[in-house]
Design a protein around this motif. Structure first.
Motif, PDB file in Angstrom:
ATOM      1  N   VAL A   1       0.852  -1.174   0.000  1.00 23.36           N
ATOM      2  CA  VAL A   1       0.000   0.000   0.000  1.00 23.36           C
ATOM      3  C   VAL A   1       0.890   1.227   0.000  1.00 23.36           C
ATOM      4  O   VAL A   1       1.734   1.383   0.873  1.00 23.36           O
ATOM      5  N   LYS A   2       0.701   2.087  -0.983  1.00 22.89           N
ATOM      6  CA  LYS A   2       1.502   3.297  -1.072  1.00 22.89           C
ATOM      7  C   LYS A   2       1.065   4.267   0.018  1.00 22.89           C
ATOM      8  O   LYS A   2      -0.075   4.236   0.458  1.00 22.89           O
ATOM      9  N   PRO A   3       1.976   5.161   0.447  1.00 25.62           N
ATOM     10  CA  PRO A   3       1.663   6.061   1.561  1.00 25.62           C
ATOM     11  C   PRO A   3       0.440   6.938   1.325  1.00 25.62           C
ATOM     12  O   PRO A   3      -0.342   7.145   2.242  1.00 25.62           O
ATOM     13  N   GLU A   4       0.249   7.461   0.101  1.00 28.03           N
ATOM     14  CA  GLU A   4      -0.905   8.336  -0.116  1.00 28.03           C
ATOM     15  C   GLU A   4      -2.211   7.556  -0.012  1.00 28.03           C
ATOM     16  O   GLU A   4      -3.208   8.071   0.484  1.00 28.03           O
ATOM     17  N   ARG A   5      -2.228   6.313  -0.448  1.00 32.27           N
ATOM     18  CA  ARG A   5      -3.433   5.498  -0.301  1.00 32.27           C
ATOM     19  C   ARG A   5      -3.679   5.178   1.162  1.00 32.27           C
ATOM     20  O   ARG A   5      -4.821   5.178   1.608  1.00 32.27           O
ATOM     21  N   ARG A   6      -2.610   4.908   1.902  1.00 33.13           N
ATOM     22  CA  ARG A   6      -2.748   4.590   3.325  1.00 33.13           C
ATOM     23  C   ARG A   6      -3.321   5.792   4.067  1.00 33.13           C
ATOM     24  O   ARG A   6      -4.193   5.658   4.910  1.00 33.13           O
ATOM     25  N   ARG A   7      -2.840   6.992   3.744  1.00 33.94           N
ATOM     26  CA  ARG A   7      -3.357   8.200   4.387  1.00 33.94           C
ATOM     27  C   ARG A   7      -4.817   8.424   4.039  1.00 33.94           C
ATOM     28  O   ARG A   7      -5.615   8.780   4.890  1.00 33.94           O
ATOM     29  N   LEU A   8      -5.173   8.227   2.765  1.00 34.92           N
ATOM     30  CA  LEU A   8      -6.566   8.419   2.362  1.00 34.92           C
ATOM     31  C   LEU A   8      -7.491   7.427   3.052  1.00 34.92           C
ATOM     32  O   LEU A   8      -8.585   7.786   3.474  1.00 34.92           O
ATOM     33  N   VAL A   9      -7.051   6.184   3.168  1.00 36.22           N
ATOM     34  CA  VAL A   9      -7.865   5.182   3.852  1.00 36.22           C
ATOM     35  C   VAL A   9      -8.051   5.584   5.315  1.00 36.22           C
ATOM     36  O   VAL A   9      -9.147   5.475   5.865  1.00 36.22           O
ATOM     37  N   GLY A  10      -6.993   6.087   5.944  1.00 37.78           N
ATOM     38  CA  GLY A  10      -7.100   6.541   7.331  1.00 37.78           C
ATOM     39  C   GLY A  10      -8.050   7.715   7.475  1.00 37.78           C
ATOM     40  O   GLY A  10      -8.852   7.764   8.414  1.00 37.78           O
ATOM     41  N   VAL A  11      -7.980   8.659   6.539  1.00 39.47           N
ATOM     42  CA  VAL A  11      -8.883   9.812   6.582  1.00 39.47           C
ATOM     43  C   VAL A  11     -10.325   9.372   6.375  1.00 39.47           C
ATOM     44  O   VAL A  11     -11.236   9.848   7.065  1.00 39.47           O
TER      45      VAL A  11
END
Length: 152
Positions: A27-37
């Motif tokens: 999982v790329k960092p931007e996808r991980r952040r979006l999933v968290g948001v």
């Protein structure tokens, strides 16, 4: 790298964004952040809305909005407004006084969470479209492989 076998080169699969050698999803960092948001805003918004609904359901107009008989002139309840979208429970008396039983932070926080959730979902869709588009561009850049024709 743990589990590397002798004689096998170690590979870095992070640039692919699909699966690693062990089969785990990268999982790329931007996808991980979006999933968290998305998770945080959805959970916060839902909990906030449920608290507001609980405050509406637990407000009993007969107890929460009595006629104010001790005042001169006597103040009577004119109407009681309640609803679940947005959560509201308000008593209105004939002297113009009103009392809201749903906390003032419920609706703004729920709307803020809904806005953040919508923005995060749109950003995730844009990233997914870009990834899909890059995949299609990479496929079209490859020369087509044709089988050699055999003369008969």
């Amino acid at each position: 790298m743990r589990g590397a076998q002798p004689g096998c080169p170690q590979r870095d699969f992070a640039h692919l964004g699909h699966r690693s050698a062990a089969g785990g999803l990268i999982v790329k960092p931007e996808r991980r952040r979006l999933v968290g948001v998305v998770k945080a805003s959805a959970i916060t918004g839902i909990l906030c809305y449920l608290v507001g609904c609980f405050q509406v359901v637990m407000t009993i107009p007969a107890h929460a909005c009595p006629d104010l008989l001790e005042l001169r002139p006597t103040v009577h309840l004119v109407r009681y407004d309640s609803g679940l979208l947005p959560p509201q429970a308000t008593c209105h008396w004939d002297n113009g006084t009103q009392k809201d039983f749903v906390s003032g932070w419920i609706v703004p926080l729920a709307l803020t969470c809904a806005t953040v959730l919508t923005a995060a979902v749109v950003a995730a869709l844009v990233l997914a479209y870009g990834r899909h588009r890059n995949h299609l561009v990479a496929q079209s850049a490859e020369p087509p492989t044709q089988e050699p024709s055999v003369p008969e």
